[in-house]
Design a protein around this motif. Structure first.
Motif, short mmCIF file in Angstrom:
data_model
loop_
_atom_site.label_atom_id
_atom_site.label_comp_id
_atom_site.label_asym_id
_atom_site.label_seq_id
_atom_site.Cartn_x
_atom_site.Cartn_y
_atom_site.Cartn_z
N ASN A 130 0.85 -1.19 0.00
CA ASN A 130 0.00 0.00 0.00
C ASN A 130 0.89 1.24 0.00
OD1 ASN A 130 -1.94 1.95 0.32
ND2 ASN A 130 -2.83 1.10 2.18
N ILE A 131 1.40 1.55 -1.17
CA ILE A 131 2.32 2.68 -1.30
C ILE A 131 1.63 4.00 -0.97
CG2 ILE A 131 3.75 4.00 -2.92
CD1 ILE A 131 5.00 1.34 -2.30
N SER A 132 0.37 4.14 -1.38
CA SER A 132 -0.33 5.41 -1.18
C SER A 132 -0.68 5.67 0.27
CB SER A 132 -1.61 5.44 -2.03
OG SER A 132 -2.57 4.54 -1.51
N GLY A 133 -0.76 4.61 1.08
CA GLY A 133 -1.12 4.77 2.49
C GLY A 133 -2.60 4.98 2.73
N GLU A 134 -3.43 4.79 1.71
CA GLU A 134 -4.87 4.98 1.88
C GLU A 134 -5.45 3.86 2.76
OE1 GLU A 134 -7.09 6.66 -1.81
OE2 GLU A 134 -5.49 5.36 -2.55
N ILE A 160 7.75 -15.17 -4.25
CA ILE A 160 7.31 -13.79 -4.49
C ILE A 160 8.05 -13.28 -5.72
CG2 ILE A 160 7.12 -11.47 -3.55
CD1 ILE A 160 7.11 -12.77 -0.75
N ILE A 161 7.32 -13.23 -6.83
CA ILE A 161 7.93 -12.87 -8.11
C ILE A 161 7.69 -11.43 -8.49
CG2 ILE A 161 7.74 -15.24 -8.96
CD1 ILE A 161 5.38 -14.19 -10.73
N GLY A 162 6.79 -10.75 -7.75
CA GLY A 162 6.44 -9.39 -8.13
C GLY A 162 5.83 -8.61 -6.99
N LEU A 163 5.58 -7.35 -7.27
CA LEU A 163 4.89 -6.45 -6.35
C LEU A 163 3.65 -5.91 -7.05
CD1 LEU A 163 7.90 -4.33 -4.97
CD2 LEU A 163 6.93 -6.42 -4.00
N MET A 164 2.64 -5.61 -6.25
CA MET A 164 1.41 -5.03 -6.79
C MET A 164 1.00 -3.85 -5.92
SD MET A 164 -2.18 -4.71 -6.43
CE MET A 164 -3.35 -6.04 -6.13
N THR A 165 0.47 -2.81 -6.56
CA THR A 165 -0.12 -1.71 -5.80
C THR A 165 -1.26 -1.11 -6.60
OG1 THR A 165 0.48 0.16 -4.37
CG2 THR A 165 1.21 0.30 -6.65
N MET A 166 -2.08 -0.34 -5.88
CA MET A 166 -3.17 0.42 -6.49
C MET A 166 -2.98 1.88 -6.14
SD MET A 166 -6.39 -2.09 -5.71
CE MET A 166 -7.52 -1.09 -6.68
N ALA A 167 -3.04 2.73 -7.15
CA ALA A 167 -2.90 4.16 -6.93
C ALA A 167 -4.26 4.77 -6.58
CB ALA A 167 -2.34 4.83 -8.18
N GLY A 182 7.25 4.73 -6.39
CA GLY A 182 7.55 4.15 -5.09
C GLY A 182 7.59 2.63 -5.13
N LEU A 183 6.69 2.00 -5.89
CA LEU A 183 6.71 0.54 -5.98
C LEU A 183 7.98 0.06 -6.68
CD1 LEU A 183 4.77 -1.75 -5.08
CD2 LEU A 183 4.15 -1.98 -7.50
N TYR A 184 8.39 0.77 -7.73
CA TYR A 184 9.63 0.41 -8.41
C TYR A 184 10.82 0.48 -7.45
CZ TYR A 184 13.42 0.25 -11.78
OH TYR A 184 14.56 -0.11 -12.47
N GLU A 185 10.83 1.50 -6.61
CA GLU A 185 11.92 1.63 -5.64
C GLU A 185 11.92 0.47 -4.65
OE1 GLU A 185 11.12 5.52 -4.14
OE2 GLU A 185 12.07 6.53 -5.85
N TRP A 186 10.73 0.00 -4.29
CA TRP A 186 10.65 -1.16 -3.41
C TRP A 186 11.13 -2.42 -4.10
CZ3 TRP A 186 10.71 -2.03 1.51
CH2 TRP A 186 10.37 -0.98 2.38
N LYS A 187 10.89 -2.55 -5.38
CA LYS A 187 11.45 -3.67 -6.14
C LYS A 187 12.97 -3.69 -6.01
CE LYS A 187 12.38 -4.99 -10.92
NZ LYS A 187 12.18 -4.65 -12.34
N GLU A 188 13.59 -2.55 -6.23
CA GLU A 188 15.05 -2.47 -6.15
C GLU A 188 15.54 -2.81 -4.75
OE1 GLU A 188 17.08 -1.21 -9.16
OE2 GLU A 188 15.26 -2.33 -9.66
N ARG A 189 14.85 -2.30 -3.76
CA ARG A 189 15.27 -2.50 -2.37
C ARG A 189 15.17 -3.98 -1.97
NH1 ARG A 189 11.97 1.29 -0.09
NH2 ARG A 189 13.51 2.86 -0.66
N ILE A 190 14.05 -4.60 -2.31
CA ILE A 190 13.86 -6.01 -1.96
C ILE A 190 14.89 -6.89 -2.65
CG2 ILE A 190 12.27 -7.97 -2.20
CD1 ILE A 190 9.97 -5.93 -1.77
#
Length: 232
Positions: A130-134, A160-167, A182-190
């Protein structure tokens, strides 16, 4: 080709031009981006039409609605479960849906791992963040991602092959860009953390209203409903 199939093909051609333009702006190859047709508002016949015109990734949100559709067409294409998944429904999804986009809690990971072990298979998951924090959206808080990965690192039957988020729903898709970035940055970090069960290759982000910005920020799967699939 039926009239409805032709209509889908026409809509797909218009979408393809927008995808290609977004890829060009981001210096990406078109084949890096896959379309998931979101079919929660249409019946099994419409899914057949989508498959017949060459759309091979089908996304369903609700288990009870998805099962009869999967019974008719499950041997065609790749099926993605993209909605919130109740733990007690995991047994209905594992073995039918090769991809689950909504892993968002340890209890669900445990159940998916258990079901994967029973079927002697590895369940391909997208971690929903939940990148947006909603508060109205599901998904792990970014602050909880590391603890989640540590707690699930010994589960042999989930990958875990991927990340998902909803804007957020916005009038201008540019306002959603920071969520996708932000999700792309989490991909790099993980991937830097190098957990054995979590190598992130896919980003499931972007819907009918904001998929072009999502592509520009690295989406590999875009989930398209109303722009592609017209409800009954």
């Amino acid at each position: 080709m039926t009239n409805e199939q032709q209509a889908i093909k026409d809509r797909l051609e218009a979408i393809e031009k927008r995808i290609q333009a977004a890829c060009d702006r981001a210096n990406r190859k078109r084949e890096e981006v896959k379309i998931i047709a979101v079919t929660k508002y249409v019946d099994a016949k419409a899914i057949g039409d989508l498959l017949d015109v060459g759309i091979m990734d089908i996304g369903e949100n609700r288990v009870q609605d998805a099962l009869p559709k999967h019974e008719l067409h499950g041997d065609r294409g790749a099926w993605h479960f993209i909605g919130h998944l109740q733990t007690n429904k995991a047994k209905e999804v594992v073995g039918r849906f090769p991809y689950i986009h909504s892993l968002d809690r340890v209890s669900l990971a445990q159940e998916l791992n258990k079901r994967g072990e029973a079927l002697d298979t590895v369940v391909n998951c997208f971690l929903q963040v939940n990148i947006s924090g909603e508060e109205t959206k599901f998904g792990l808080s970014p602050n909880d991602v590391l603890a989640f990965l540590r707690e699930t690192s010994n589960m042999k039957h989930i990958k875990i092959i991927g990340l998902m988020t909803m804007a957020p729903v916005v009038d201008n898709q540019e306002e959603a860009r920071h969520v996708f970035r932000g999700l792309y940055e989490w991909k790099e970090r993980i991937n830097e953390w190098a957990f054995p069960h979590a190598h992130i290759e896919e980003l499931s982000m972007g819907m009918s209203s904001d998929f072009e910005v999502a592509i520009e920020e690295g989406a590999t799967y875009i989930r398209l409903g109303s722009v592609l699939v017209k409800p009954e």
